[in-house]
Design a protein around this motif. Sequence first.
Motif, PDB file in Angstrom:
ATOM      1  N   GLY A  27       0.821  -1.211   0.000  1.00  0.00           N
ATOM      2  CA  GLY A  27       0.000   0.000   0.000  1.00  0.00           C
ATOM      3  C   GLY A  27       0.847   1.249   0.000  1.00  0.00           C
ATOM      4  N   MET A  28       1.917   1.249   0.791  1.00  0.00           N
ATOM      5  CA  MET A  28       2.810   2.413   0.799  1.00  0.00           C
ATOM      6  C   MET A  28       3.557   2.556  -0.526  1.00  0.00           C
ATOM      7  N   VAL A  29       3.891   1.415  -1.142  1.00  0.00           N
ATOM      8  CA  VAL A  29       4.540   1.469  -2.461  1.00  0.00           C
ATOM      9  C   VAL A  29       3.591   2.116  -3.472  1.00  0.00           C
ATOM     10  N   PHE A  30       2.313   1.748  -3.442  1.00  0.00           N
ATOM     11  CA  PHE A  30       1.337   2.375  -4.343  1.00  0.00           C
ATOM     12  C   PHE A  30       1.222   3.868  -4.078  1.00  0.00           C
ATOM     13  N   TRP A  31       1.244   4.265  -2.811  1.00  0.00           N
ATOM     14  CA  TRP A  31       1.181   5.697  -2.490  1.00  0.00           C
ATOM     15  C   TRP A  31       2.325   6.451  -3.146  1.00  0.00           C
TER      16      TRP A  31
ATOM     17  N   TRP B 187       4.278   5.380  -5.612  1.00  0.00           N
ATOM     18  CA  TRP B 187       4.241   5.177  -7.055  1.00  0.00           C
ATOM     19  C   TRP B 187       3.258   6.145  -7.709  1.00  0.00           C
ATOM     20  N   GLY B 188       2.166   6.447  -7.024  1.00  0.00           N
ATOM     21  CA  GLY B 188       1.173   7.377  -7.563  1.00  0.00           C
ATOM     22  C   GLY B 188       1.647   8.811  -7.614  1.00  0.00           C
ATOM     23  N   THR B 189       2.609   9.160  -6.775  1.00  0.00           N
ATOM     24  CA  THR B 189       3.107  10.531  -6.792  1.00  0.00           C
ATOM     25  C   THR B 189       4.133  10.757  -7.897  1.00  0.00           C
ATOM     26  N   TRP B 190       4.686   9.695  -8.458  1.00  0.00           N
ATOM     27  CA  TRP B 190       5.715   9.854  -9.490  1.00  0.00           C
ATOM     28  C   TRP B 190       5.216  10.609 -10.731  1.00  0.00           C
ATOM     29  N   PRO B 191       4.004  10.346 -11.264  1.00  0.00           N
ATOM     30  CA  PRO B 191       3.555  11.093 -12.445  1.00  0.00           C
ATOM     31  C   PRO B 191       3.376  12.595 -12.203  1.00  0.00           C
ATOM     32  N   LEU B 192       3.343  13.036 -10.957  1.00  0.00           N
ATOM     33  CA  LEU B 192       3.174  14.465 -10.691  1.00  0.00           C
ATOM     34  C   LEU B 192       4.334  15.296 -11.215  1.00  0.00           C
ATOM     35  N   VAL B 193       5.505  14.693 -11.356  1.00  0.00           N
ATOM     36  CA  VAL B 193       6.665  15.446 -11.837  1.00  0.00           C
ATOM     37  C   VAL B 193       6.781  15.414 -13.355  1.00  0.00           C
ATOM     38  N   GLY B 194       5.878  14.715 -14.035  1.00  0.00           N
ATOM     39  CA  GLY B 194       5.929  14.608 -15.491  1.00  0.00           C
ATOM     40  C   GLY B 194       5.370  15.833 -16.193  1.00  0.00           C
ATOM     41  N   HIS B 195       5.330  15.746 -17.513  1.00  0.00           N
ATOM     42  CA  HIS B 195       4.860  16.863 -18.333  1.00  0.00           C
ATOM     43  C   HIS B 195       3.499  16.579 -18.957  1.00  0.00           C
ATOM     44  N   ARG B 196       2.751  15.669 -18.390  1.00  0.00           N
ATOM     45  CA  ARG B 196       1.422  15.356 -18.906  1.00  0.00           C
ATOM     46  C   ARG B 196       0.404  16.363 -18.397  1.00  0.00           C
ATOM     47  N   SER B 197      -0.847  16.160 -18.786  1.00  0.00           N
ATOM     48  CA  SER B 197      -1.908  17.078 -18.377  1.00  0.00           C
ATOM     49  C   SER B 197      -2.224  16.905 -16.888  1.00  0.00           C
ATOM     50  N   VAL B 198      -2.858  17.915 -16.342  1.00  0.00           N
ATOM     51  CA  VAL B 198      -3.220  17.889 -14.932  1.00  0.00           C
ATOM     52  C   VAL B 198      -4.211  16.763 -14.655  1.00  0.00           C
ATOM     53  N   LEU B 199      -5.127  16.520 -15.584  1.00  0.00           N
ATOM     54  CA  LEU B 199      -6.113  15.461 -15.385  1.00  0.00           C
ATOM     55  C   LEU B 199      -5.463  14.089 -15.347  1.00  0.00           C
ATOM     56  N   TYR B 200      -4.471  13.858 -16.192  1.00  0.00           N
ATOM     57  CA  TYR B 200      -3.743  12.587 -16.158  1.00  0.00           C
ATOM     58  C   TYR B 200      -3.043  12.423 -14.817  1.00  0.00           C
ATOM     59  N   LYS B 201      -2.445  13.494 -14.339  1.00  0.00           N
ATOM     60  CA  LYS B 201      -1.756  13.439 -13.053  1.00  0.00           C
ATOM     61  C   LYS B 201      -2.733  13.151 -11.919  1.00  0.00           C
TER      62      LYS B 201
ATOM     63  N   VAL C 141      -5.975   6.924  -8.430  1.00  0.00           N
ATOM     64  CA  VAL C 141      -6.036   5.463  -8.552  1.00  0.00           C
ATOM     65  C   VAL C 141      -5.007   4.810  -7.639  1.00  0.00           C
ATOM     66  N   ALA C 142      -3.779   5.295  -7.673  1.00  0.00           N
ATOM     67  CA  ALA C 142      -2.737   4.707  -6.836  1.00  0.00           C
ATOM     68  C   ALA C 142      -3.027   4.927  -5.354  1.00  0.00           C
ATOM     69  N   ASP C 143      -3.554   6.074  -5.020  1.00  0.00           N
ATOM     70  CA  ASP C 143      -3.885   6.363  -3.625  1.00  0.00           C
ATOM     71  C   ASP C 143      -5.010   5.462  -3.138  1.00  0.00           C
ATOM     72  N   THR C 144      -6.010   5.235  -3.975  1.00  0.00           N
ATOM     73  CA  THR C 144      -7.115   4.354  -3.609  1.00  0.00           C
ATOM     74  C   THR C 144      -6.624   2.918  -3.404  1.00  0.00           C
ATOM     75  N   LEU C 145      -5.850   2.414  -4.351  1.00  0.00           N
ATOM     76  CA  LEU C 145      -5.347   1.047  -4.218  1.00  0.00           C
ATOM     77  C   LEU C 145      -4.427   0.907  -3.014  1.00  0.00           C
ATOM     78  N   GLY C 146      -3.563   1.890  -2.808  1.00  0.00           N
ATOM     79  CA  GLY C 146      -2.671   1.850  -1.658  1.00  0.00           C
ATOM     80  C   GLY C 146      -3.423   1.877  -0.347  1.00  0.00           C
ATOM     81  N   SER C 147      -4.405   2.742  -0.253  1.00  0.00           N
ATOM     82  CA  SER C 147      -5.196   2.826   0.973  1.00  0.00           C
ATOM     83  C   SER C 147      -5.979   1.544   1.215  1.00  0.00           C
ATOM     84  N   MET C 148      -6.517   0.952   0.150  1.00  0.00           N
ATOM     85  CA  MET C 148      -7.248  -0.302   0.306  1.00  0.00           C
ATOM     86  C   MET C 148      -6.331  -1.429   0.764  1.00  0.00           C
ATOM     87  N   LEU C 149      -5.129  -1.484   0.226  1.00  0.00           N
ATOM     88  CA  LEU C 149      -4.190  -2.513   0.659  1.00  0.00           C
ATOM     89  C   LEU C 149      -3.800  -2.332   2.119  1.00  0.00           C
TER      90      LEU C 149
END
Length: 93
Positions: free
Chosen positions: A13-17, A19-33, A39-47
């Motif tokens: 769960g912590m790995v998912f947390w 892992w989900g923050t990694w796309p925040l440093v990318g150059h994609r759209s805000v919605l993708y981020k 999604v990663a936060d939900t899966l991590g929290s559920m685990l």
Amino acid sequence: MINVISYVCMGMGMVFWFWGTWPLVGHRSVLYKLHSLSVADTLGSMLIVVGLLLKIPREWPLLVLAILSLAIWNTVLGYVLAYCSSSPKEAET
């Protein structure tokens, strides 16, 4: 053995947390981020909650409620973000 599985679930769960923050440093759209983060936060929290469920099974009603709440509210939040990000012409159709 249950303790090991519990710690593995919480660790994943912590790995998912993180892992989900990694796309925040990318150059994609805000919605993708936001999507990848939610999604990663939900899966991590559920685990993590599943790991807690294995660790303290006497609290199963509360922990199952937490899992259901995470699944429902994070899905609803995703739809709200998608609706708010669409243009007014797209929202009417």
